[in-house]
Scaffold this motif. Structure first.
Motif, mmCIF file in Angstrom:
data_model
loop_
_atom_site.group_PDB
_atom_site.id
_atom_site.type_symbol
_atom_site.label_atom_id
_atom_site.label_comp_id
_atom_site.label_asym_id
_atom_site.label_seq_id
_atom_site.Cartn_x
_atom_site.Cartn_y
_atom_site.Cartn_z
ATOM 1 N N ARG A 93 0.855 -1.205 0.000
ATOM 2 C CA ARG A 93 0.000 0.000 0.000
ATOM 3 C C ARG A 93 0.882 1.243 0.000
ATOM 4 N N LEU A 94 0.649 2.101 -0.980
ATOM 5 C CA LEU A 94 1.470 3.305 -1.140
ATOM 6 C C LEU A 94 0.631 4.547 -0.856
ATOM 7 N N VAL A 95 1.261 5.465 -0.133
ATOM 8 C CA VAL A 95 0.688 6.819 -0.026
ATOM 9 C C VAL A 95 1.686 7.740 -0.703
ATOM 10 N N VAL A 96 1.230 8.532 -1.653
ATOM 11 C CA VAL A 96 2.157 9.378 -2.405
ATOM 12 C C VAL A 96 1.755 10.849 -2.224
ATOM 13 N N VAL A 97 2.695 11.619 -1.717
ATOM 14 C CA VAL A 97 2.424 13.052 -1.503
ATOM 15 C C VAL A 97 3.214 13.919 -2.469
ATOM 16 N N SER A 98 4.010 13.297 -3.307
ATOM 17 C CA SER A 98 4.786 14.032 -4.309
ATOM 18 C C SER A 98 4.073 13.955 -5.658
ATOM 19 N N PRO A 99 3.678 15.112 -6.223
ATOM 20 C CA PRO A 99 2.966 15.080 -7.504
ATOM 21 C C PRO A 99 3.754 14.370 -8.597
ATOM 22 N N SER A 100 5.068 14.636 -8.656
ATOM 23 C CA SER A 100 5.836 14.012 -9.739
ATOM 24 C C SER A 100 5.979 12.509 -9.511
ATOM 25 N N ALA A 101 6.080 12.096 -8.251
ATOM 26 C CA ALA A 101 6.174 10.659 -7.981
ATOM 27 C C ALA A 101 4.875 9.958 -8.357
ATOM 28 N N ALA A 102 3.747 10.644 -8.164
ATOM 29 C CA ALA A 102 2.457 10.048 -8.538
ATOM 30 C C ALA A 102 2.439 9.764 -10.039
ATOM 31 N N VAL A 112 -3.846 13.115 2.571
ATOM 32 C CA VAL A 112 -3.153 12.994 3.862
ATOM 33 C C VAL A 112 -2.393 14.263 4.225
ATOM 34 N N GLY A 113 -2.761 15.396 3.608
ATOM 35 C CA GLY A 113 -2.066 16.646 3.916
ATOM 36 C C GLY A 113 -0.966 16.918 2.905
ATOM 37 N N PRO A 114 -0.306 18.062 3.061
ATOM 38 C CA PRO A 114 0.748 18.420 2.105
ATOM 39 C C PRO A 114 2.027 17.628 2.358
ATOM 40 N N TYR A 115 2.917 17.666 1.405
ATOM 41 C CA TYR A 115 4.170 16.907 1.514
ATOM 42 C C TYR A 115 5.013 17.385 2.693
ATOM 43 N N ASN A 116 4.876 18.677 3.056
ATOM 44 C CA ASN A 116 5.726 19.200 4.126
ATOM 45 C C ASN A 116 5.116 19.028 5.506
ATOM 46 N N ALA A 117 3.904 18.529 5.564
ATOM 47 C CA ALA A 117 3.279 18.269 6.860
ATOM 48 C C ALA A 117 2.273 17.127 6.710
ATOM 49 N N PRO A 118 2.756 15.933 6.390
ATOM 50 C CA PRO A 118 1.803 14.827 6.226
ATOM 51 C C PRO A 118 1.140 14.490 7.560
ATOM 52 N N ASN A 119 -0.116 14.132 7.481
ATOM 53 C CA ASN A 119 -0.852 13.779 8.688
ATOM 54 C C ASN A 119 -0.519 12.329 9.042
ATOM 55 N N ILE A 120 0.239 12.175 10.108
ATOM 56 C CA ILE A 120 0.758 10.849 10.469
ATOM 57 C C ILE A 120 -0.388 9.874 10.730
ATOM 58 N N GLU A 121 -1.401 10.373 11.444
ATOM 59 C CA GLU A 121 -2.521 9.477 11.776
ATOM 60 C C GLU A 121 -3.221 8.978 10.517
ATOM 61 N N LYS A 122 -3.386 9.879 9.547
ATOM 62 C CA LYS A 122 -4.080 9.468 8.321
ATOM 63 C C LYS A 122 -3.262 8.441 7.549
ATOM 64 N N VAL A 123 -1.936 8.692 7.500
ATOM 65 C CA VAL A 123 -1.071 7.746 6.793
ATOM 66 C C VAL A 123 -1.161 6.374 7.454
ATOM 67 N N LEU A 124 -1.137 6.348 8.780
ATOM 68 C CA LEU A 124 -1.231 5.075 9.500
ATOM 69 C C LEU A 124 -2.602 4.457 9.318
ATOM 70 N N ASP A 125 -3.616 5.325 9.324
ATOM 71 C CA ASP A 125 -4.985 4.851 9.182
ATOM 72 C C ASP A 125 -5.182 4.131 7.845
ATOM 73 N N LEU A 126 -4.440 4.587 6.848
ATOM 74 C CA LEU A 126 -4.535 3.965 5.519
ATOM 75 C C LEU A 126 -3.673 2.710 5.426
ATOM 76 N N ARG A 127 -3.040 2.365 6.532
ATOM 77 C CA ARG A 127 -2.169 1.181 6.620
ATOM 78 C C ARG A 127 -1.134 1.197 5.500
ATOM 79 N N ALA A 128 -0.505 2.357 5.343
ATOM 80 C CA ALA A 128 0.475 2.515 4.272
ATOM 81 C C ALA A 128 1.742 1.726 4.589
ATOM 82 N N ASP A 129 2.283 1.066 3.576
ATOM 83 C CA ASP A 129 3.599 0.441 3.725
ATOM 84 C C ASP A 129 4.695 1.440 3.391
ATOM 85 N N ILE A 130 4.445 2.271 2.364
ATOM 86 C CA ILE A 130 5.466 3.229 1.928
ATOM 87 C C ILE A 130 4.818 4.599 1.736
#
Lengths: 347, 312
Positions: free
Chosen positions: B34-43, B74-92
Motif C-alpha cells: 500500500r502506497l501513499v504518495v504526496v509528491s505530484p511528480s512521484a504520482a 493525507v495533507g501536504p508533503y511538508n506536513a503529512p498527517n501521520i494518523e491518516k497515513v497510519l490509518d490507511l495502513r500505508a507500507d510506503i
C-alpha cells in the motif's frame, strides 16, 4: 531628552523641516540614481534621443514610482508610530509592536480571500480592496487592543504593549489559519501580500496613497499641540482644555488609516515607526509640532534608503525591505527596552 | 492548486540539491503493498510504472493522474498527517525531501512506515527517482525502459536546438513581486535544452525574487509568464500587462506567452514533454508553433494522465 530645551519657535520648526526635506531629497536622488537597471539620474534628467533600450522608461515607470511609494509608506508608518507614542506616552509604541500592523495584515488576507485583493484583482483607479480591508483591520485591532488594555477608565501602557504583543501572536495564528482554509489559488497572493516589499506600482496607486497619507499626516499635525499637552498625562491635558477622548479617537482612526494603507501596499514593514520617531525625538526634542512633520520626512528618507539597499544589495536578486528595517529596528527595540525600563521618561 | 504546486517546486528545489536516497527496507514488495504518495511528480512516475492500483492515499498537491483525486488526502508533503497515513495502513510514503517534514517522516519510520524521499527538482534527480522507485518496487526493468525513452527524447530535443541562435528568455513564476526561475531549477535546464538563454541564470538560487529593472534592462526576447492563476487567468500568446514595456523585444515581436504553471513548473517525468513545449515557445521554427494545449491543460487525459481504471 532630559536636558532642558528651548521652546520651539517658528524659525526652529522651519529649519528642522528644511533640513529633513533636504535629507529626503538626497535620499530620493540616491534612490533614483541606483537600482537594478543601468540608468541613473543623468538618463532620467537628460533623455537621450530614441531610448531604444527603454532605460528612461524603466527609470520613469519602475524606479520613480517605487521610490515615491517607499517615501510615502515610510512616512506613513513613522507618523503612525510618532502619534501612537504620543497617545500612549511610551517610546516603544509602534504600529508593528502594538499589533496594528497585524490587524491590517488580517484585513489584507481577508481581502484576498474575498477575491478583492491580490495581483490585479479588485483594482480600480489604483485602489485595491486590500486597502480598505487593511484599514478596517488596523482600526479594529487598535480599538480591540485599547479596550482590552483599558481597566477602570485608565490604560496601563504595559498592559497595552503586552496586549499588542499577544494580539500579534494571535493575528499570526489567525493568518496561518486563513492560509490553511484558503483555496490554493489564493495562497500565492497571501504569501506575497504579507511580504514586506515595496512594489513597483503605477502612478495611480502612488497618487491615491499620497492623497490619503498626506491628508492624514496634515490632520495629525494640526493636533500636535494636543499631543504636547498629553505628555502631561490625560488628566493634565484635560486641565489644559484638551478633549482627550476626541484626540484619542481621531488618532486611532488616522494612525490606523496610515498603517492600513502602508500594509495594504507593502505588507509588513516592521520597526520603522519605532526607530525613526525615537531618533528624531532625541535630536529635535519632544515637541510634536516639530516631531510629526519631521517624522514623515525622516521616515520617508529611511525607507527610501532601506529599499535602495533591499533592491541593490544582492543583484539581480532583491531582498524584502522588511528584512532591512527589522535588522535595524530589532536591535534598536532591544536597546530601548534596556535603557527605558520605566516607560515614564517620555518627555 | 497551481500556486501551491509552484511553491512545492520552489521548496523542493531549495531543499534538495543533494539527493540522499533513503535506504529501502530489504523486504521485497509484495502483492497488496500500500502506497501513499504526496509528491505530484512521484504520482506520475507510479502511473507510468503501472502502480496506480497500489496507491491508497495522496498528498494535497497531487492532482495527476485525475483518477487519483477520489482517494483520501493525507495533507501536504511538508506536513503529512501521520494518523491518516497510519490509518490507511500505508507500507510506503513516497514524498519529496522537505526539512519541514523531517520530524514527521522520522516518526513515520519509527512507526514502521517506509519513507521514500525523492528529488525531482531537476532532470538528473528525476531520473534517479525513477530508478529508485523501480528498484524498490521490483520494476527495475520497466523503469529502465521508461528512462531510456525519456533520455532519448531529451537528447533529440537538445540536438534539434543545437546550433540555432539562443534567444533571451525570462521565465516568470510570480509577477508582483517578480519571482523567476534561476540556475539549478528544472526550468533553467529546460530553457537551455530547448535552445534558449535564461536571463536570470546569474541569480543565487533556483527561484528568486529579482529586480524588475534588471530583468527589463536585459531585454528578454521571449517571456513565459506562469504567474496568473486566477479563475480568469490570461492564457495564450498576448502581451497582457507586459505591454507597458513596449521596448522589450518580446513585446514588440509578440512573444509573450501566458501559460498554466502546471504545464511547465511542476518537475518530473513530464520533463521531456515540457521541454518540447518550451522549444515551441522559444524556437517555433524548429519545434513548430505552439498549440492551444501548450497554454492550458487539456481537459482530456494526456499520455501520462491514465486513470486508475485504465491502468494495468
Amino acid at each position: 531628552m532630559r536636558t532642558a530645551r528651548k521652546p520651539l519657535t517658528a524659525a526652529g520648526l522651519l529649519w528642522g523641516v528644511v533640513i529633513l526635506t533636504a535629507v529626503l531629497a538626497c535620499s530620493i536622488l540616491a534612490g533614483l540614481s541606483t537600482g537594478g537597471g543601468e540608468g541613473g539620474l543623468r538618463e532620467l534628467l537628460f533623455p537621450a534621443a530614441g531610448d531604444g533600450d527603454g532605460t528612461r522608461q524603466i527609470l520613469l515607470q519602475v524606479r520613480l514610482p517605487r521610490v515615491l511609494l517607499a517615501a510615502l509608506i515610510g512616512g506613513a508608518l513613522t507618523v503612525a508610530g510618532a502619534v501612537f507614542q504620543a497617545l500612549l506616552r511610551n517610546p516603544l509604541a509602534d504600529p508593528f509592536v502594538l499589533g496594528v500592523s497585524g490587524g491590517a495584515s488580517i484585513g489584507s488576507v481577508l481581502a484576498v480571500l474575498a477575491g478583492i485583493g491580490g495581483t490585479g484583482a479588485g483594482m480600480a483607479f489604483g485602489l485595491d480592496g486590500r486597502m480598505l480591508f487593511a484599514f478596517l483591520g488596523a482600526l479594529g485591532a487598535l480599538i480591540l487592543i485599547e479596550k482590552i488594555a483599558t481597566v477602570d477608565g485608565s490604560m496601563s501602557v504595559y498592559t497595552l504593549l503586552l496586549t499588542g504583543a499577544i494580539f500579534n501572536a494571535f493575528s499570526g495564528a489567525l493568518i496561518y489559519f486563513l492560509q490553511s482554509i484558503a483555496s490554493l489559488e489564493q495562497l500565492h497572493d497571501i504569501v506575497f501580500s504579507l511580504m514586506g516589499h515595496v512594489p513597483s506600482t503605477g502612478f495611480g496607486t502612488v497618487a491615491v496613497l499620497a492623497i490619503g497619507i498626506l491628508a492624514a499626516v496634515l490632520y495629525l499635525f494640526l493636533q500636535a499641540r494636543d499631543y504636547n499637552a498629553m505628555t502631561l498625562g490625560e488628566e493634565g491635558a484635560t486641565q489644559l482644555g484638551v478633549d482627550v477622548e476626541r484626540v484619542k479617537r481621531r488618532t486611532f482612526v488616522l494612525g490606523s488609516l496610515l498603517t492600513g494603507l502602508a500594509v495594504s501596499v507593502a505588507g509588513l514593514v516592521g520597526f520603522i515607526g519605532l526607530v525613526v520617531p525615537h531618533m528624531l525625538r532625541l535630536v529635535l526634542g519632544p515637541d510634536h509640532r516639530m516631531l510629526i512633520p519631521c517624522s514623515f520626512l525622516g521616515g520617508a528618507s529611511f525607507l527610501v534608503l532601506a529599499d535602495l539597499l533591499a533592491r541593490t544589495v544582492i543583484l539581480p536578486g532583491e531582498l524584502p525591505v522588511g528584512v532591512i528595517t527589522a535588522l535595524v529596528g530589532g536591535p534598536f527595540f532591544l536597546y530601548l527596552l534596556r535603557t527605558r525600563r520605566t516607560g515614564h521618561e517620555f518627555r | 492548486m497551481r500556486p501551491a504546486l509552484i511553491l512545492l517546486a520552489i521548496l523542493s528545489a531549495a531543499c534538495s540539491n543533494n539527493l540522499q536516497e533513503q535506504k529501502p527496507d530489504p523486504v521485497s514488495p509484495k502483492d497488496g503493498l500500500r502506497l501513499v504518495v504526496v509528491s505530484p511528480s512521484a504520482a506520475e512516475m507510479l502511473a507510468e510504472l503501472g502502480m496506480l492500483e497500489r496507491i491508497v492515499g495522496i498528498g494535497d498537491f497531487v492532482s495527476r493522474p485525475p483518477g487519483l483525486n477520489r482517494l483520501p488526502r493525507v495533507g501536504p508533503y511538508n506536513a503529512p498527517n501521520i494518523e491518516k497515513v497510519l490509518d490507511l495502513r500505508a507500507d510506503i510514503l513516497v514524498t519529496v525531501r522537505s526539512e519541514a517534514a523531517r520530524a514527521s517522516n522520522a516518526r513515520l519510520r519509527d512507526l514502521g512506515v517506509e519513507v521514500l524521499e525523492l528529488d525531482t527538482s531537476h532532470w538528473e534527480g528525476t531520473r534517479q527517482a525513477l530508478r529508485t522507485l523501480g528498484d524498490r518496487l521490483d520494476l527495475g526493468e520497466s523503469a529502465g525502459e521508461i528512462l531510456a525513452s525519456l533520455d532519448e527524447a531529451m537528447t533529440t530535443i537538445r540536438q534539434r536546438a543545437e546550433g540555432s541562435p539562443s534567444p533571451k528568455v525570462l521565465f516568470v513564476v510570480g509577477r508582483d513581486p517578480l519571482y523567476v526561475a534561476g540556475p539549478g531549477s528544472h526550468i533553467d535546464a529546460m530553457i537551455q535544452t530547448a535552445g534558449g538563454t535564461n536571463i536570470a541564470a546569474d541569480s543565487d538560487s533556483p527561484y528568486q525574487l529579482v529586480s524588475l529593472e534588471t530583468m527589463l534592462q536585459r531585454l528578454p526576447e521571449v517571456i513565459i509568464d506562469t504567474s496568473d492563476n486566477g479563475p480568469d487567468a490570461l492564457r495564450g500568446r498576448l502581451p497582457g500587462p507586459w505591454d507597458t514595456w513596449d521596448f522589450l523585444p518580446a513585446v514588440r515581436e509578440n512573444r509573450v506567452f501566458w501559460i498554466d504553471p502546471d504545464l511547465l513548473v511542476i518537475p518530473g517525468i513530464r520533463l521531456p514533454a515540457m521541454t518540447e513545449r518550451m522549444g515551441r515557445l522559444i524556437h517555433p521554427e524548429i519545434f513548430g508553433d505552439p498549440v492551444e494545449a501548450d497554454f492550458e491543460p487539456s481537459p482530456e487525459p494526456g499520455p501520462t494522465e491514465t486513470t486508475i481504471e485504465d491502468s494495468p
